[in-house]
Design an enzyme around this catalytic site. Structure first.
Site, PDB file in Angstrom:
ATOM      1  N   HIS A   1       0.949  -1.194  -0.042  1.00 36.29           N
ATOM      2  CA  HIS A   1      -0.070  -0.060   0.055  1.00 36.29           C
ATOM      3  C   HIS A   1       1.195   1.165   0.022  1.00 36.29           C
ATOM      4  CE1 HIS A   1      -2.596  -2.946   2.450  1.00 36.29           C
ATOM      5  NE2 HIS A   1      -3.567  -2.145   1.807  1.00 36.29           N
TER       6      HIS A   1
ATOM      7  N   ASP B   1       2.127   1.952   3.483  1.00 34.72           N
ATOM      8  CA  ASP B   1       2.981   0.923   4.139  1.00 34.72           C
ATOM      9  C   ASP B   1       4.409   1.422   3.860  1.00 34.72           C
ATOM     10  OD1 ASP B   1       0.752  -0.653   4.415  1.00 34.72           O
ATOM     11  OD2 ASP B   1       1.308  -1.776   2.623  1.00 34.72           O
TER      12      ASP B   1
HETATM   13  C1  XLS Z   1      -7.711  -6.559   4.273  1.00 36.68           C
HETATM   14  C2  XLS Z   1      -7.276  -6.823   2.947  1.00 36.68           C
HETATM   15  C3  XLS Z   1      -6.135  -5.826   2.575  1.00 36.68           C
HETATM   16  C4  XLS Z   1      -6.004  -5.953   1.216  1.00 36.68           C
HETATM   17  C5  XLS Z   1      -5.086  -4.768   0.700  1.00 36.68           C
HETATM   18  O1  XLS Z   1      -8.459  -7.173   5.026  1.00 36.68           O
HETATM   19  O2  XLS Z   1      -7.056  -8.052   2.926  1.00 36.68           O
HETATM   20  O3  XLS Z   1      -4.940  -6.212   3.082  1.00 36.68           O
HETATM   21  O4  XLS Z   1      -5.425  -6.890   0.534  1.00 36.68           O
HETATM   22  O5  XLS Z   1      -5.663  -3.413   0.858  1.00 36.68           O
END
Ligand code: XLS
Ligand code: NI
Ligand code: NI
Length: 437
Positions: free
Chosen positions: A101, A104
């Site tokens: 992300h 992140d």
């Molecule tokens: C959260 C989601 C997230 C997505 C990416 O529950 O799994 O991690 O994969 O935003």
């Protein structure tokens, strides 16, 4: 080059008799299965958020994780150092991909332009580490759920200003993903849902979500990004209801708003189970609509009602996943992305290796078992035979669209009763699967 994991060298394949916890027992990247290497079938990917930002925080307590390479500050310099540690990890593990992300990898600034500047500074290091190691970006995404401005959602916020901010953030995340050669881009609507219907205009929110995705599709074309767009279903948490609740709901939404050809699905095991489905169900629904894109490989705990994002180690689960994925013709631009986190009690850096090695071995076994079941042929033959009444006669006429209610009424009146049914043989088939596990 970073030295975050000094006691670990490159993880090797040692075969099923090895007792080395830092070796693969089943994942042999070069091994050919159904005409393709395991590497190309599985396209393993490490997630940045859990593996490099997760600190073991839960609602009852602070982080527990020891991460010596990370000074815990939100500086750009620390973020850059973390990238080097991440690539050292991914390289030693031998995973060909990673996913992130925007927030992140780089710290959020006070303004959008400051955030974008931070992201550029970190993306520069991502790019050079990609070049150094050959590790590629599976997909990028924007975090449209952590910042307080997204409390009511992003594209589905009642506040148009927030929609605009989210659009600006996605524009930048798309540019960075494109620049890093990403194979795809994911939309996970973290708060695109509601907490109560009392304050919610569902129709308007769905229209806005579709507008948002259309804008992203337009921008993708404008900048010439050739990766796939994925939408990731999840039914709830933190919202009471999320609009992208499961594969079928996503597909319906995409069709209703003319987006079906623009997005595939990124399916996650723990989201499937939160929706009351199995992962294989979600994969089958997506595959039937030609929309199986990628998977977020993890598993939940059926006794805990939330998204625990554990590493997948269940061979039945991975076999089921791989049966459907192979049947659907493979993952193409998607991958097996470990959207999973080590437990809070597994706080040492080495636990990150154990977790990923276990997940990769579990999927490698699932792949080999699924390929063996397909080679054996009895399962597919059974299913084919089960539908054989559709291959000729009245069934073939119906499938070709050459029949109607009047014809069928005449046909059945002539016969008096339908031909007898055949057994579904569920127990026989369950035993057959066990022969291979
Ligand atoms: C959260 C989601 C997230 C997505 C990416 O529950 O799994 O991690 O994969 O935003
Ligand atoms: Ni996910
Ligand atoms: Ni999740």
């Amino acid at each position: 080059m970073s030295d975050a994991f000094p006691t670990v060298s490159k993880i090797k394949f040692e075969g099923s008799t090895s007792k080395n916890p830092l070796a693969f027992k089943h994942y042999n990247a070069e091994e050919i299965v159904e005409g393709k290497t395991m590497r190309d079938h599985l396209r393993f990917s490490v997630v940045y958020w859990h593996t490099f930002r997760g600190r073991g925080v839960d609602v009852f307590g602070a982080g527990t994780a020891i991460r010596p390479w990370d000074d815990g500050t939100e500086s750009v310099e620390n973020a850059q150092k973390r990238v080097r540690a991440a690539f050292e990890f991914i390289e030693k593990l031998g995973a060909p991909f990673y996913a992130f992300h925007d927030r992140d990898v780089a710290p959020e600034g006070r303004t959008l332009s400051e955030s974008n500047k931070n992201l550029d500074a970190v993306a520069k290091v991502l790019k050079s580490e990609q070049k150094r190691t050959g590790i590629k970006l599976l997909w990028g995404t924007a975090n449209l759920f952590s910042n307080p401005r997204y409390m009511h959602g992003a594209a589905t916020s009642p506040n148009a200003e927030v929609f605009a901010f989210a659009a600006a953030q996605v524009k930048k995340a798309l540019e960075v993903t494109h620049d890093l050669g990403g194979e795809g881009y994911v939309f996970w609507g973290g708060r695109e849902g509601y907490s109560t219907l009392l304050n919610t205009d569902v129709k308007r929110e769905l229209d806005h979500l579709a507008k948002f995705l259309h804008m992203a599709v337009d921008y993708k074309k404008k900048i010439g990004f050739k990766g796939d767009f994925f939408i990731e279903p999840k039914p709830k948490e933190p919202t009471k209801h999320q609009y992208d609740s499961d594969a079928a709901a996503c597909l319906n939404f995409l069709r209703e708003y003319g987006l079906k050809n623009e997005l595939k699905l990124n399916l996650e095991t723990n989201h499937a189970t939160l929706a009351g489905h199995t992962m294989q169900h979600e994969l089958e629904v997506a595959a039937a609509a030609n929309a199986l894109g990628s998977i977020d490989a993890n598993t939940g705990d059926l006794l805990l009602g939330w998204d625990t994002d554990q590493f997948p180690t269940d061979i039945y689960l991975t076999t089921q996943c791989m049966l459907t994925i192979l049947k659907a013709g493979g993952l193409k631009k998607g991958g097996v992305n470990f959207d999973a986190k080590v437990r809070r009690e597994s706080f040492e850096p080495i636990d990150l290796f154990h977790a990923h090695i276990g997940g990769m071995d579990a999927f490698a076994r699932g792949l080999k078992i699924a390929a063996a079941i397909r080679k054996d042929g009895r399962l597919a033959d059974f299913v084919k035979q089960r539908y054989s009444s559709w291959d000729s006669g009245v069934g073939a006429e119906i499938e070709k669209g050459k029949s109607n209610l009047t014809e069928l009424a005449k046909y059945i009146s002539r016969k008096g009763e339908a031909a007898p049914n055949q057994s579904g043989r569920q127990e026989f088939l369950e035993n057959l699967i066990n022969e291979f596990i």
